[in-house]
Scaffold this motif. Structure first.
Motif, short mmCIF file in Angstrom:
data_model
loop_
_atom_site.label_atom_id
_atom_site.label_comp_id
_atom_site.label_asym_id
_atom_site.label_seq_id
_atom_site.Cartn_x
_atom_site.Cartn_y
_atom_site.Cartn_z
N THR A 1 0.84 -1.20 0.00
CA THR A 1 0.00 0.00 0.00
C THR A 1 0.88 1.25 0.00
OG1 THR A 1 0.04 0.20 2.37
CG2 THR A 1 -1.68 -1.20 1.44
N LYS A 2 0.22 2.40 -0.29
CA LYS A 2 0.96 3.66 -0.28
C LYS A 2 1.53 3.94 1.10
CE LYS A 2 -0.76 6.57 -3.91
NZ LYS A 2 -1.56 7.73 -4.23
N ILE A 3 0.75 3.62 2.14
CA ILE A 3 1.22 3.88 3.50
C ILE A 3 2.52 3.13 3.75
CG2 ILE A 3 0.77 3.26 5.91
CD1 ILE A 3 -1.93 4.42 5.68
N ASP A 4 2.58 1.85 3.36
CA ASP A 4 3.79 1.08 3.59
C ASP A 4 4.96 1.66 2.80
OD1 ASP A 4 2.08 -2.08 3.90
OD2 ASP A 4 2.58 -0.57 5.38
N GLU A 5 4.69 2.08 1.58
CA GLU A 5 5.74 2.69 0.77
C GLU A 5 6.33 3.88 1.49
OE1 GLU A 5 4.66 4.01 -3.21
OE2 GLU A 5 4.09 1.94 -3.61
N TYR A 6 5.39 4.67 2.07
CA TYR A 6 5.88 5.85 2.76
C TYR A 6 6.67 5.47 4.01
CZ TYR A 6 6.68 9.98 5.18
OH TYR A 6 7.34 10.96 5.83
N LEU A 7 6.15 4.51 4.76
CA LEU A 7 6.82 4.12 6.00
C LEU A 7 8.26 3.67 5.75
CD1 LEU A 7 4.12 2.14 7.99
CD2 LEU A 7 5.35 4.18 8.75
N LEU A 8 8.45 2.95 4.67
CA LEU A 8 9.80 2.45 4.37
C LEU A 8 10.71 3.52 3.78
CD1 LEU A 8 10.76 -0.27 5.07
CD2 LEU A 8 10.24 -1.07 2.79
N LYS A 9 10.10 4.55 3.24
CA LYS A 9 10.85 5.70 2.71
C LYS A 9 11.99 5.29 1.76
CE LYS A 9 11.70 9.46 5.15
NZ LYS A 9 10.99 10.58 4.68
N LYS B 1 4.69 -12.24 2.60
CA LYS B 1 3.59 -11.52 3.24
C LYS B 1 3.90 -11.27 4.71
CE LYS B 1 -1.47 -11.84 3.57
NZ LYS B 1 -1.87 -12.39 4.85
N ARG B 2 4.47 -12.29 5.37
CA ARG B 2 4.82 -12.12 6.79
C ARG B 2 5.86 -11.01 6.96
NH1 ARG B 2 6.87 -17.39 9.38
NH2 ARG B 2 7.16 -15.95 11.11
N VAL B 3 6.82 -10.96 6.03
CA VAL B 3 7.85 -9.91 6.12
C VAL B 3 7.18 -8.54 6.00
CG1 VAL B 3 9.88 -8.89 4.99
CG2 VAL B 3 9.70 -11.39 5.20
N LEU B 4 6.33 -8.40 5.01
CA LEU B 4 5.68 -7.10 4.79
C LEU B 4 4.84 -6.70 5.99
CD1 LEU B 4 4.63 -7.34 1.04
CD2 LEU B 4 6.54 -6.09 2.03
N GLU B 5 4.16 -7.68 6.57
CA GLU B 5 3.31 -7.36 7.73
C GLU B 5 4.14 -6.97 8.95
OE1 GLU B 5 -0.50 -10.13 6.46
OE2 GLU B 5 0.88 -10.85 8.00
N ALA B 6 5.35 -7.53 9.05
CA ALA B 6 6.17 -7.27 10.24
C ALA B 6 6.97 -5.97 10.15
CB ALA B 6 7.12 -8.44 10.47
N ILE B 7 7.14 -5.46 8.94
CA ILE B 7 8.02 -4.29 8.76
C ILE B 7 7.60 -3.08 9.61
CG2 ILE B 7 8.71 -2.49 7.09
CD1 ILE B 7 9.16 -4.75 5.07
N PRO B 8 6.33 -2.69 9.59
CA PRO B 8 5.99 -1.47 10.34
C PRO B 8 6.38 -1.56 11.81
CG PRO B 8 4.18 -2.12 8.93
CD PRO B 8 5.16 -3.26 8.90
N GLY B 9 6.35 -2.76 12.38
CA GLY B 9 6.68 -2.92 13.79
C GLY B 9 8.15 -2.76 14.11
N VAL B 10 9.00 -2.84 13.10
CA VAL B 10 10.44 -2.78 13.40
C VAL B 10 11.13 -1.59 12.76
CG1 VAL B 10 10.75 -5.25 13.73
CG2 VAL B 10 11.00 -4.29 11.45
N LEU B 11 10.35 -0.73 12.14
CA LEU B 11 11.00 0.42 11.51
C LEU B 11 11.77 1.22 12.54
CD1 LEU B 11 8.33 1.55 8.97
CD2 LEU B 11 10.63 0.76 8.49
N LYS B 12 12.89 1.69 12.12
CA LYS B 12 13.76 2.39 13.06
C LYS B 12 13.08 3.67 13.54
CE LYS B 12 17.56 0.04 11.16
NZ LYS B 12 18.40 -0.12 10.02
N GLU B 13 13.38 4.02 14.75
CA GLU B 13 12.71 5.14 15.41
C GLU B 13 12.72 6.41 14.57
OE1 GLU B 13 10.19 6.41 17.68
OE2 GLU B 13 10.93 4.38 18.02
#
Ligand SMILES: Nc1ncnc2c1ncn2[C@@H]1O[C@H](COP(=O)(O)OP(=O)(O)OP(=O)(O)O)[C@@H](O)[C@H]1O
Ligand SMILES: O=C(O)C1=C[C@@H](O)[C@@H](O)[C@H](O)C1
Ligand SMILES: [Mg+2]
Length: 197
Positions: A2-10, A169-181
């Motif tokens: 999603t766009k949100i995930d794209e943004y989160l990963l920057k 899919k599991r990797v993508l779902e877990a990414i937001p939880g581990v994004l660096k501060e």
């Protein structure tokens, strides 16, 4: 993605680490497709650049020279963004490689030895598994490397019945939880500016 995930990963790179056969290349390619990222495999880059297989390189120039090539490739790769990067199983061995890997998000595909052995049963391309008791060799490599792999930002423990698609899919779902501060806080600033998605 999603766009949100794209943004989160920057645009930060994903680096997949793990033992030979853990699925870094297979899952890394799927992640790239799903994220709209480019895909690179450090083993494949080395093979293309030298015109030799990994086994030939190990036999002709030795593991040490191969590891140097691997570090050189990683150093180049980390100056790019929006990449899903499948690394070689031994990338974690050199301290300097960690300084490159830490430019991105590091994902460890943690797969039990029994599954690795089954996946690589017919495979003769991994030099460290040639002319040896594969079971013993895999176990001793994992014992030496486990604490290094464990330095990843994200550990995905894989069980036998999961397809590459399910693992991606599991990797993508877990990414937001581990994004660096820092990425998290930049994201909340962005949203509070009213520009968020
Ligand atoms: N989830 C899975 N289920 C079943 N087979 C898989 C899965 N993931 C990968 N494989 C298969 O296992 C083998 C090894 O996968 P892959 O080449 O992606 O591993 P790798 O981690 O890149 O290994 P290396 O470090 O040697 O490059 C391939 O034949 C691949 O098709
Ligand atoms: O586990 C390892 O040390 C290796 C894994 C492969 O990806 C290749 O980089 C090479 O066969 C060495
Ligand atoms: Mg691979």
């Amino acid at each position: 993605m999603t766009k949100i995930d794209e943004y989160l990963l920057k645009g930060i790179n994903l680096y997949l680490i793990g033992m030979a056969g853990s699925g870094k290349t297979t899952v890394g390619r799927l992640l790239a497709q799903q994220m709209g990222y480019g895909f690179l495999d450090t083993d494949e880059v080395i093979v293309k650049a030298t015109g030799k297989t990994i086994s030939q390189l190990f036999a002709e120039v030795g593991e040490g020279a191969f590891r140097q090539l691997e570090s050189d490739v990683l150093a180049q790769v980390c100056s790019y963004t929006k990449l899903s990067v499948a690394t070689g199983g031994g990338i974690i061995l050199r301290r300097e490689n960690w300084s490159y890997l830490h430019h991105g998000l590091i994902v460890w595909l943690d797969v039990p030895v029994e599954i690795l052995l089954k996946r690589l049963e017919e495979d003769t391309t991994r030099p460290l598994l040639q002319d040896t008791d594969r079971n013993l060799k895999m176990r001793s490599l994992l014992e030496q490397r486990q604490s290094l792999y464990a330095q990843a930002d994200l550990q995905i423990t894989v069980t036998e019945d999961q397809t590459p698609e399910q693992i991606a899919k599991r990797v993508l779902e877990a990414i937001p939880g581990v994004l660096k501060e820092e990425y998290r806080s930049q994201n909340s600033e962005f949203r509070s500016n009213g520009m968020g998605i």
